[in-house]
Design an enzyme around this catalytic site. Structure first.
Site, short mmCIF file in Angstrom:
data_model
loop_
_atom_site.label_atom_id
_atom_site.label_comp_id
_atom_site.label_asym_id
_atom_site.label_seq_id
_atom_site.Cartn_x
_atom_site.Cartn_y
_atom_site.Cartn_z
N GLN A 158 13.39 -7.47 18.01
CA GLN A 158 12.34 -6.51 18.39
C GLN A 158 11.92 -6.77 19.83
O GLN A 158 11.82 -7.93 20.23
CB GLN A 158 11.11 -6.67 17.49
CG GLN A 158 10.19 -5.46 17.54
CD GLN A 158 8.93 -5.62 16.68
OE1 GLN A 158 8.60 -6.71 16.23
NE2 GLN A 158 8.22 -4.54 16.47
N GLY A 285 4.18 -15.59 17.75
CA GLY A 285 3.58 -16.35 16.65
C GLY A 285 4.42 -16.16 15.41
O GLY A 285 4.72 -17.11 14.68
N GLY A 286 4.83 -14.92 15.18
CA GLY A 286 5.65 -14.64 14.02
C GLY A 286 6.41 -13.35 14.19
O GLY A 286 6.06 -12.51 15.04
N GLU A 288 8.46 -10.41 11.62
CA GLU A 288 8.57 -10.01 10.21
C GLU A 288 9.98 -9.70 9.74
O GLU A 288 10.20 -8.70 9.05
CB GLU A 288 7.68 -8.79 10.00
CG GLU A 288 8.12 -7.49 10.73
CD GLU A 288 7.57 -7.32 12.14
OE1 GLU A 288 7.27 -8.34 12.79
OE2 GLU A 288 7.46 -6.18 12.60
N ASN A 289 10.97 -10.51 10.10
CA ASN A 289 12.32 -10.22 9.65
C ASN A 289 12.35 -10.18 8.12
O ASN A 289 11.79 -11.06 7.47
CB ASN A 289 13.28 -11.25 10.23
CG ASN A 289 13.30 -11.20 11.74
OD1 ASN A 289 13.39 -10.13 12.33
ND2 ASN A 289 13.17 -12.36 12.40
N HIS A 312 -0.14 -11.57 7.93
CA HIS A 312 0.29 -10.51 8.83
C HIS A 312 1.78 -10.18 8.65
O HIS A 312 2.15 -9.02 8.40
CB HIS A 312 0.00 -10.92 10.28
CG HIS A 312 0.40 -9.89 11.29
ND1 HIS A 312 -0.49 -8.98 11.81
CD2 HIS A 312 1.60 -9.63 11.87
CE1 HIS A 312 0.15 -8.20 12.67
NE2 HIS A 312 1.42 -8.57 12.73
N GLU A 313 2.62 -11.19 8.76
CA GLU A 313 4.07 -10.93 8.68
C GLU A 313 4.44 -10.45 7.28
O GLU A 313 5.32 -9.60 7.12
CB GLU A 313 4.87 -12.17 9.08
CG GLU A 313 4.54 -12.77 10.45
CD GLU A 313 4.48 -11.76 11.61
OE1 GLU A 313 5.08 -10.68 11.51
OE2 GLU A 313 3.80 -12.06 12.61
N TYR A 398 -2.61 -3.01 17.82
CA TYR A 398 -3.02 -3.93 16.77
C TYR A 398 -4.46 -3.68 16.34
O TYR A 398 -4.73 -3.34 15.20
CB TYR A 398 -2.91 -5.38 17.25
CG TYR A 398 -1.50 -5.92 17.36
CD1 TYR A 398 -0.97 -6.73 16.38
CD2 TYR A 398 -0.70 -5.62 18.45
CE1 TYR A 398 0.32 -7.25 16.46
CE2 TYR A 398 0.60 -6.13 18.55
CZ TYR A 398 1.10 -6.93 17.55
OH TYR A 398 2.38 -7.43 17.64
N ARG A 572 5.46 -19.99 23.42
CA ARG A 572 4.84 -18.81 22.81
C ARG A 572 4.07 -18.03 23.88
O ARG A 572 3.14 -18.55 24.50
CB ARG A 572 3.91 -19.26 21.69
CG ARG A 572 3.30 -18.11 20.93
CD ARG A 572 2.61 -18.60 19.68
NE ARG A 572 1.78 -17.54 19.11
CZ ARG A 572 0.89 -17.72 18.16
NH1 ARG A 572 0.71 -18.94 17.65
NH2 ARG A 572 0.18 -16.72 17.70
N LYS A 574 1.84 -15.73 23.92
CA LYS A 574 0.40 -15.58 23.78
C LYS A 574 -0.35 -16.72 24.51
O LYS A 574 -1.46 -16.54 24.98
CB LYS A 574 0.06 -15.60 22.29
CG LYS A 574 -1.41 -15.52 21.99
CD LYS A 574 -1.66 -15.61 20.50
CE LYS A 574 -3.16 -15.54 20.23
NZ LYS A 574 -3.45 -15.74 18.81
N1 BES Z 1 6.33 -7.75 15.18
C1 BES Z 1 5.40 -8.60 15.85
C2 BES Z 1 6.01 -9.37 16.99
C3 BES Z 1 6.64 -8.51 18.08
C4 BES Z 1 6.05 -7.34 18.50
C5 BES Z 1 7.81 -8.92 18.67
C6 BES Z 1 6.67 -6.57 19.49
C7 BES Z 1 8.41 -8.16 19.65
C8 BES Z 1 7.83 -6.98 20.07
C9 BES Z 1 4.74 -9.57 14.88
O1 BES Z 1 4.49 -9.03 13.63
C10 BES Z 1 3.39 -9.92 15.46
O2 BES Z 1 2.59 -9.05 15.58
N2 BES Z 1 3.18 -11.18 15.80
C11 BES Z 1 1.94 -11.68 16.32
C12 BES Z 1 1.17 -12.35 15.24
C13 BES Z 1 0.03 -11.73 14.69
C14 BES Z 1 -0.71 -12.53 13.66
C15 BES Z 1 -0.78 -10.76 15.42
C16 BES Z 1 2.23 -12.74 17.35
O3 BES Z 1 3.39 -13.12 17.50
O4 BES Z 1 1.31 -13.19 18.02
ZN ZN Z 2 2.93 -7.60 13.64
#
Ligand code: BES
Ligand code: ZN
Length: 620
Positions: A158, A285-286, A288-289, A312-313, A398, A572, A574
């Protein structure tokens, strides 16, 4: 333009591929601007991968066989930095003949279209290898793993990176089933977002099958020294041997979360739900595969304080993986629904207070982020033409997305809203939808029957306008106010929060506390705080990141080493984003950031490196 040509006959047929594919243009919002694929004429329905994982050359090499439906003469696929060796077509899946193909010019965002003269054949087999810097793969040296002995590989498809390791129609509007045969060096285990098929466990060959149709961004692979531990009858964790016990403890509530989710919105349709804990370089962070969430080890805090990530995932198993955004403009359909659903799971498993605490922190973050955000990016149905879809990944899809759903929920009540959502997941299961299609469904299945209750909600404003609509519903959680007040009221004398029971504070309290301190604090007051609460040594990555940003801002030198080791070991985004941004805001900080980055960069995932390049002005 490079033209692959094997025989004169092929050359003639290649003439049929006359006009070079042009990047898709804006206009119809249901068109995916981020894919060259024309799935109307020829649609890929199944992908069979046969790949060798070569850690020495950092490449995947092998074949990908596509099943195609539709009458179109040519098939256009998405690729990025792939070396295409040969293309063959077959009508019966048995005898193949070589086919003409043409790899178009590469666009910086989209990659290169691969045009294949298929002449109606039902199967197309492509022999190819990936680039050592494929944007969707990260190859880790043994030193970047917990064990330190064996290498590691994982994918992150993704939003539009599947095309960097598989030639395919890389659009969330196209769904495929897939199967795979993966060959690895001995001693490494391969996992995918699919069912493992019988094979020699521990051998070199690993087979998988995903019988349910999924969008390309959910195709995923991980290869490493992986152990497994069950956490329930249909849940478990894969992680490096030294991490697996802590991971299993942290994620022991996964089955309870699944039951809560099923009680809300219907059966879990994917069989197992496992979590793969990756090395700290993982840029998210994660992810959702399906059947196998990928997670950053930074969510293992030791006290389950960050397991909302699992909620979340897991929630994506419905919102996103069943009902999927048709294009990246509609990303809020994936993430807004998921944040809403995540909070409902949290509420069911840990209580309303904890869910409200998380939501109130997120809303505060969103508001502060929106202050410096372009208006066009504050829109749920964001315009991404000419842009990288990752630019749309902000708090808006989000948190504003979830706020929209919460506002609807409050207007009609849960007894109406929950069945509506359950019906939505059923209606759109294994389908992709646009924002417009959602608006239609919302109107016919919810609003039309509840006009009075929803009269003050303007769907148009929610979907197409910047800012936050005035009549939104916002969580109020007073639980964290004590932390905010203790911080904001601190004069610098004595220890803040004196007399308060800070031992019982959660991660969320500490985050609120750190975000509410007067600014600037100055190095002396930072030292007082550090002495009282040991922030520099915080084991919790969220708290540590927050603290390091303050340390940079206020020139708090005792945190220097911690800053450096954090930036070098954790990938990461974030966390990298706010720390590098803070560093880049002063000249000396920028110099320091560049120096650290020069050593950290090789350990970052390509998308994380690209982000840091931009922050530090090193983009080429
Ligand atoms: N699907 C997203 C991660 C993502 C989004 C990857 C767009 C590449 C492009 C995943 O579900 C997500 O939102 N991860 C968040 C965690 C969450 C608890 C808000 C993250 O990685 O911070
Ligand atoms: Zn997400």
């Amino acid at each position: 333009m490079r033209v692959a040509m094997r025989t004169a006959g092929l050359f003639l047929s290649l003439m049929l591929l006359s006009c070079a594919p042009v990047p898709p243009g804006p206009g119809d919002p249901s068109v995916d601007l981020h894919s060259y694929a024309n799935a109307v004429d020829a649609r890929v329905t199944h992908i069979d991968l046969d790949l060798e994982v070569d850690f020495d050359s950092r490449r995947l090499r092998g074949t990908c066989t596509l099943d195609i439906e539709g009458a179109g003469d040519s098939l256009v696929l998405d690729t990025r930095d792939l070396a295409i060796e040969r293309v063959e077509v077959s009508s019966d899946g048995e005898s193949y003949r070589e086919a003409a193909f043409e790899l178009g010019a590469a666009d910086a965002i989209l990659g290169a279209p691969l045009r294949i003269l298929r002449e109606g054949a039902a199967k197309v087999r492509i022999a190819y290898s990936t680039h050592e810097r494929a944007s969707g793969l990260q190859w880790l040296d043994p030193a970047q793993t917990a064990g330190g002995e064996l290498p590691f590989l994982y994918s992150q498809s993704q939003a539009i990176h599947a095309r960097s390791w598989i030639p395919l129609q890389d659009s969330p509007g196209v769904r495929v089933t897939y199967s795979a045969r993966i060959r690895t060096p001995t001693g490494l285990r391969a996992v995918m977002s699919a069912e493992p098929a019988d094979g020699e466990i521990g051998g070199r060959e690993h087979r998988f099958h995903m019988p349910l149709p999924i969008p390309s961004y959910l195709i995923a692979i991980g290869v490493g020294d992986l152990a497994f531990r069950a956490t329930g009858p249909r849940t478990g964790v894969y992680a490096e041997p030294s991490v697996v016990a802590a991971a299993a403890r942290e994620f022991e509530d996964t089955e309870a979360m699944m039951q809560a989710a099923e009680a809300l919105y219907g059966p879990y349709r994917w069989g197992r739900y496992d979590i793969l804990v990756l090395p700290p370089a993982f840029p998210y962070g994660g992810m959702e595969n399906p059947r196998l969430t990928f997670a950053s080890p930074t969510v293992i805090a030791g006290d389950k304080s960050l397991v909302s990530l699992v909620a979340h995932e897991l929630a994506h198993s419905w919102s996103g993986n069943l009902a999927t955004n048709a294009t990246w403009r509609d990303f809020w359909l994936n993430e807004g629904f998921t944040v809403y659903f995540e909070e409902r799971i949290q509420e069911a498993v840990y209580g309303a207070e904890r869910a409200a605490m998380d939501a109130s922190l997120e809303i505060a973050e969103l508001k502060s982020q929106m202050e410096s955000m372009d208006e066009r990016d504050q829109i749920l149905h964001v315009d991404l033409s000419g842009r990288n879809p990752e630019e749309g990944v902000t708090g808006v899809p989000y948190v504003k997305g979830a706020m929209f759903l919460r506002t609807l929920e409050k207007a009609v009540g849960r007894e109406v809203f929950d069945p509506f959502l359950r019906g939505y997941f059923e209606e759109f299961a294994f389908r992709s939808l646009t924002t417009a299609r959602f608006a239609e469904y919302l109107e016919s299945e919810l609003l039309s029957g509840h006009r009075d209750a929803t009269a003050s909600i303007s769907v148009q404003e929610w979907l197409e306008s910047p800012g936050l609509p005035a009549n939104r519903h916002e969580h109020v959680s007073e639980v964290l106010d004590v932390a905010a007040e203790a911080a904001a009221g601190w004069t610098g004398d004595g220890v803040p929060a004196e007399g308060l029971d800070t031992d019982s504070w959660t991660t969320q309290h500490w985050l609120r506390f750190l975000r509410s301190l007067p600014e600037p604090l100055g190095a002396d007051r930072m030292a007082l705080l550090d002495e009282a609460f040991g922030f520099t040594e915080a084991g919790n990555a969220e708290i540590r990141c927050e603290w390091l940003v303050l340390a940079v801002r206020d020139g708090y030198r005792p945190a220097s080493e911690a800053l450096e080791s954090f930036l070098i070991s954790v990938g990461r985004m974030k966390f990298l984003r706010p720390i590098y941004r803070q560093l880049a805001s002063s000249e000396s900080g920028l110099a320091r950031a560049r120096e650290i980055y020069s050593r950290a960069r090789t350990g970052y995932h390509p998308v994380a490196a690209q982000m840091v390049d931009q922050i530090l002005g090193e983009a080429d």
